[in-house]
Motif scaffolding. Structure first.
Motif, mmCIF file in Angstrom:
data_model
loop_
_atom_site.group_PDB
_atom_site.id
_atom_site.type_symbol
_atom_site.label_atom_id
_atom_site.label_comp_id
_atom_site.label_asym_id
_atom_site.label_seq_id
_atom_site.Cartn_x
_atom_site.Cartn_y
_atom_site.Cartn_z
ATOM 1 N N LEU A 9 0.828 -1.194 0.000
ATOM 2 C CA LEU A 9 0.000 0.000 0.000
ATOM 3 C C LEU A 9 0.873 1.259 0.000
ATOM 4 N N PRO A 10 0.448 2.331 -0.671
ATOM 5 C CA PRO A 10 1.189 3.588 -0.582
ATOM 6 C C PRO A 10 1.354 4.061 0.867
ATOM 7 N N SER A 11 0.348 3.802 1.703
ATOM 8 C CA SER A 11 0.455 4.198 3.114
ATOM 9 C C SER A 11 1.573 3.444 3.821
ATOM 10 N N SER A 12 1.867 2.219 3.376
ATOM 11 C CA SER A 12 2.974 1.461 3.982
ATOM 12 C C SER A 12 4.312 2.105 3.646
ATOM 13 N N ILE A 13 4.467 2.519 2.393
ATOM 14 C CA ILE A 13 5.717 3.181 1.998
ATOM 15 C C ILE A 13 5.896 4.465 2.801
ATOM 16 N N LYS A 14 4.834 5.259 2.912
ATOM 17 C CA LYS A 14 4.913 6.507 3.681
ATOM 18 C C LYS A 14 5.269 6.230 5.135
ATOM 19 N N ALA A 15 4.580 5.261 5.755
ATOM 20 C CA ALA A 15 4.839 4.935 7.164
ATOM 21 C C ALA A 15 6.250 4.401 7.363
ATOM 22 N N ILE A 16 6.735 3.606 6.420
ATOM 23 C CA ILE A 16 8.109 3.072 6.518
ATOM 24 C C ILE A 16 9.122 4.212 6.443
ATOM 25 N N LEU A 17 8.930 5.157 5.510
ATOM 26 C CA LEU A 17 9.857 6.287 5.391
ATOM 27 C C LEU A 17 9.848 7.143 6.660
ATOM 28 N N VAL A 18 8.665 7.403 7.206
ATOM 29 C CA VAL A 18 8.557 8.208 8.429
ATOM 30 C C VAL A 18 9.159 7.459 9.612
ATOM 31 N N ASN A 19 8.832 6.174 9.749
ATOM 32 C CA ASN A 19 9.267 5.399 10.905
ATOM 33 C C ASN A 19 10.772 5.184 10.915
ATOM 34 N N SER A 20 11.379 5.033 9.749
ATOM 35 C CA SER A 20 12.819 4.761 9.697
ATOM 36 C C SER A 20 13.672 6.030 9.603
ATOM 37 N N ALA A 21 13.036 7.205 9.581
ATOM 38 C CA ALA A 21 13.770 8.472 9.484
ATOM 39 C C ALA A 21 14.494 8.792 10.792
ATOM 40 N N THR A 22 15.572 9.541 10.668
ATOM 41 C CA THR A 22 16.309 10.040 11.826
ATOM 42 C C THR A 22 15.787 11.430 12.158
ATOM 43 N N ASP A 23 15.333 11.604 13.387
ATOM 44 C CA ASP A 23 14.776 12.883 13.819
ATOM 45 C C ASP A 23 15.840 13.974 13.771
ATOM 46 N N LEU A 24 15.464 15.140 13.276
ATOM 47 C CA LEU A 24 16.343 16.315 13.240
ATOM 48 C C LEU A 24 15.616 17.474 13.915
ATOM 49 N N GLY A 25 16.364 18.428 14.407
ATOM 50 C CA GLY A 25 15.739 19.584 15.051
ATOM 51 C C GLY A 25 15.174 19.209 16.405
ATOM 52 N N SER A 26 14.041 19.820 16.757
ATOM 53 C CA SER A 26 13.439 19.517 18.060
ATOM 54 C C SER A 26 12.861 18.103 18.048
ATOM 55 N N THR A 27 12.649 17.548 19.220
ATOM 56 C CA THR A 27 12.147 16.184 19.349
ATOM 57 C C THR A 27 10.779 16.057 18.711
ATOM 58 N N GLY A 28 10.600 15.002 17.918
ATOM 59 C CA GLY A 28 9.346 14.788 17.211
ATOM 60 C C GLY A 28 9.340 15.543 15.890
ATOM 61 N N PRO A 29 8.264 15.444 15.131
ATOM 62 C CA PRO A 29 8.207 16.160 13.855
ATOM 63 C C PRO A 29 8.126 17.665 14.080
ATOM 64 N N ASP A 30 8.567 18.412 13.083
ATOM 65 C CA ASP A 30 8.464 19.870 13.163
ATOM 66 C C ASP A 30 8.305 20.427 11.754
ATOM 67 N N TYR A 31 8.007 21.717 11.679
ATOM 68 C CA TYR A 31 7.761 22.342 10.384
ATOM 69 C C TYR A 31 9.042 22.672 9.623
ATOM 70 N N GLN A 32 10.194 22.541 10.259
ATOM 71 C CA GLN A 32 11.446 22.785 9.556
ATOM 72 C C GLN A 32 11.983 21.511 8.912
ATOM 73 N N TYR A 33 11.983 20.390 9.654
ATOM 74 C CA TYR A 33 12.569 19.135 9.167
ATOM 75 C C TYR A 33 11.537 18.048 8.896
ATOM 76 N N GLY A 34 10.263 18.313 9.138
ATOM 77 C CA GLY A 34 9.259 17.268 8.970
ATOM 78 C C GLY A 34 9.505 16.144 9.970
ATOM 79 N N HIS A 35 9.539 14.924 9.468
ATOM 80 C CA HIS A 35 9.804 13.766 10.328
ATOM 81 C C HIS A 35 11.287 13.432 10.393
ATOM 82 N N GLY A 36 12.126 14.229 9.743
ATOM 83 C CA GLY A 36 13.566 14.017 9.826
ATOM 84 C C GLY A 36 14.181 13.605 8.505
#
Length: 194
Positions: A9-36
């Motif tokens: 599913l396209p949602s699986s690809i999106k979730a995999i990219l978000v879940n495996s990303a390295t967080d950048l900036g403040s803890t959690g997602p943000d408007y500068q780096y997204g999910h990292g």
């Protein structure tokens, strides 16, 4: 995208990219780096592992599906990402999200961890933990989670156009336990499951 004989599913690809990303900036997602920063190698490994690393299912309005996750001691981080391919809305609907699902992690003692959410009215603010009513991706994570049986609960909060297919991705990678429907054992990075 297909891996083997089954389409992902396209949602699986999106979730995999978000879940495996390295967080950048403040803890959690943000408007500068997204999910990292996307970690392509980690994402490809999750796709290669297949359904033990992520789950694809569907849910109807008002339904609750709960997945048991066994977390061993010394696990550095438990991160669960929920994503779904929301049906298209209309230009005048006023709300871009049609179907709304919720994710909550529940620790072995019953304490709940809600997903990260951001406030578009204050884009410089750090993400907080609350139910997300704007986005079709939610991530709940816990640093140094207690060992034991955790639960990932998905709720069909508002699904007027359903049932809604969804994807749930786990870090560390998970694997089904034979004979236990909806149960996963979580393994630390570097562990190999044969």
């Amino acid at each position: 995208l297909s891996w083997g004989a089954q389409a992902i599913l396209p949602s699986s690809i999106k979730a995999i990219l978000v879940n495996s990303a390295t967080d950048l900036g403040s803890t959690g997602p943000d408007y500068q780096y997204g999910h990292g920063r996307v970690e392509t190698v980690n994402a490809v490994k999750k796709v290669a592992i297949g359904s033990p690393s992520y789950i694809e299912s569907q849910i109807a309005h008002g339904d609750v599906i709960q997945y048991d996750i066994t977390v061993p001691g010394a696990t550095s981080r438990l991160k669960v990402t929920l994503a779904w391919d929301d049906p298209g809305g209309t230009a005048i609907s006023g709300n871009t999200l049609i179907n709304d699902l919720d994710l909550v992690l529940i620790d072995p003692f019953g304490a709940e961890t809600k997903p990260w959410t951001m406030n578009p009215a204050v884009p410089s603010a750090s993400a907080t933990r609350n139910f997300n009513r704007r986005d079709n991706v939610e991530t709940a994570e816990v640093v140094s989670p207690s060992a034991g049986l955790w639960k990932a609960r998905v709720t069909g909060f508002n699904i007027p156009d359903g049932p809604q297919k969804f994807s749930l991705v786990f870090t560390p990678d998970s694997i089904y336990q034979p004979g236990q429907s909806l149960a996963m054992a979580v393994y630390e990075e570097g562990d190999q499951v044969v």
